[in-house]
Design a protein around this motif. Structure first.
Motif, PDB file in Angstrom:
ATOM      1  N   THR A  76       1.061  -0.652  -0.189  1.00  0.00           N
ATOM      2  CA  THR A  76      -0.275  -0.224  -0.156  1.00  0.00           C
ATOM      3  C   THR A  76       1.089   1.283   0.280  1.00  0.00           C
ATOM      4  O   THR A  76       0.960   2.161  -0.766  1.00  0.00           O
ATOM      5  N   LEU A  77       1.806   1.124   0.283  1.00  0.00           N
ATOM      6  CA  LEU A  77       2.556   2.560   1.045  1.00  0.00           C
ATOM      7  C   LEU A  77       3.287   2.739  -0.519  1.00  0.00           C
ATOM      8  O   LEU A  77       3.659   3.829  -0.557  1.00  0.00           O
ATOM      9  N   ALA A  78       4.260   1.570  -1.122  1.00  0.00           N
ATOM     10  CA  ALA A  78       4.618   1.366  -2.350  1.00  0.00           C
ATOM     11  C   ALA A  78       3.940   2.501  -3.188  1.00  0.00           C
ATOM     12  O   ALA A  78       4.427   3.651  -3.932  1.00  0.00           O
ATOM     13  N   VAL A  79       2.611   2.001  -3.575  1.00  0.00           N
ATOM     14  CA  VAL A  79       1.916   2.773  -4.777  1.00  0.00           C
ATOM     15  C   VAL A  79       1.088   3.996  -3.970  1.00  0.00           C
ATOM     16  O   VAL A  79       1.472   4.597  -5.151  1.00  0.00           O
ATOM     17  N   GLN A  80       1.865   4.127  -3.031  1.00  0.00           N
ATOM     18  CA  GLN A  80       0.599   5.313  -2.338  1.00  0.00           C
ATOM     19  C   GLN A  80       2.108   6.764  -2.385  1.00  0.00           C
ATOM     20  O   GLN A  80       1.891   7.479  -2.961  1.00  0.00           O
ATOM     21  N   GLN A  81       3.093   6.127  -2.542  1.00  0.00           N
ATOM     22  CA  GLN A  81       4.571   7.334  -2.878  1.00  0.00           C
ATOM     23  C   GLN A  81       5.191   6.948  -4.687  1.00  0.00           C
ATOM     24  O   GLN A  81       4.815   7.739  -4.171  1.00  0.00           O
ATOM     25  N   ALA A 138       1.525   1.471 -11.251  1.00  0.00           N
ATOM     26  CA  ALA A 138       1.277   1.530  -9.848  1.00  0.00           C
ATOM     27  C   ALA A 138       0.551  -0.310  -9.455  1.00  0.00           C
ATOM     28  O   ALA A 138       1.469  -0.430  -8.447  1.00  0.00           O
ATOM     29  N   GLN A 139       0.162  -1.384 -10.405  1.00  0.00           N
ATOM     30  CA  GLN A 139      -0.052  -2.204 -10.688  1.00  0.00           C
ATOM     31  C   GLN A 139       0.998  -2.875 -10.406  1.00  0.00           C
ATOM     32  O   GLN A 139       1.144  -4.542  -9.494  1.00  0.00           O
ATOM     33  N   ALA A 140       1.670  -2.593 -11.015  1.00  0.00           N
ATOM     34  CA  ALA A 140       3.405  -3.455 -11.546  1.00  0.00           C
ATOM     35  C   ALA A 140       4.430  -2.853  -9.863  1.00  0.00           C
ATOM     36  O   ALA A 140       4.769  -4.203  -9.883  1.00  0.00           O
TER      37      ALA A 140
END
Length: 147
Positions: A33-38, A52-54
């Motif tokens: 979750t944090l990786a996509v948010q960042q 974002a999905q990757a």
């Protein structure tokens, strides 16, 4: 000159994000979750975009491997994201350096197996990936996802 009268220099956006997370399924979900948010903050890409999905998939696989194969009781894993000119580098550091990943490409697993596809997915979605032993106590598995 009075410091309060000086104009503040504009801050540069951060290009690195690091956080320690618990070596649990919850910690792995939070890493994804944090990786996509960042990524969204850095590049402005929508959460449902291919990039974002990757990033979510690769982060989830690396974090899952860290909590499954790289975990020692009471030790956390570390997630580091680095913004590169054309990609995001995802680094997951765990506490089992003796469980080093092979330098060769992952081998296909039996189609009926329920596990064993994680690194195949990482290889499919990342432009580059690898593993490095950092010291006697840690190793880092990293992947770069174009975005």
């Amino acid at each position: 000159m009075n410091p309060s009268n000086q104009l503040a220099e504009p801050s540069r956006p951060a290009t690195e994000f690091t956080l320690r997370l618990s070596s649990t399924r919850r910690g792995a979900r939070l890493a994804r979750t944090l990786a996509v948010q960042q990524l969204t903050e850095w590049r402005g890409v929508p959460h449902d975009s291919a990039a974002a999905q990757a990033v979510a998939l690769v982060t989830a696989e690396l974090a899952s491997n860290a909590i499954t194969h790289g975990r020692l009781p009471g030790r956390d894993f570390r997630l580091t994201l680095r913004l590169l000119p054309e990609a995001v580098r995802i680094e997951v550091t765990d506490t089992r350096p003796e469980r080093f990943l092979p330098a060769t490409a992952p081998k296909p697993c039996d189609p009926v197996d329920e596990t064993g596809r994680g690194l195949l997915l990482v290889e499919a979605y990342a432009s580059r990936w690898g593993c490095v032993v950092l010291d006697a106590c840690t190793k880092c598995v990293w992947a770069e996802v174009l975005c």
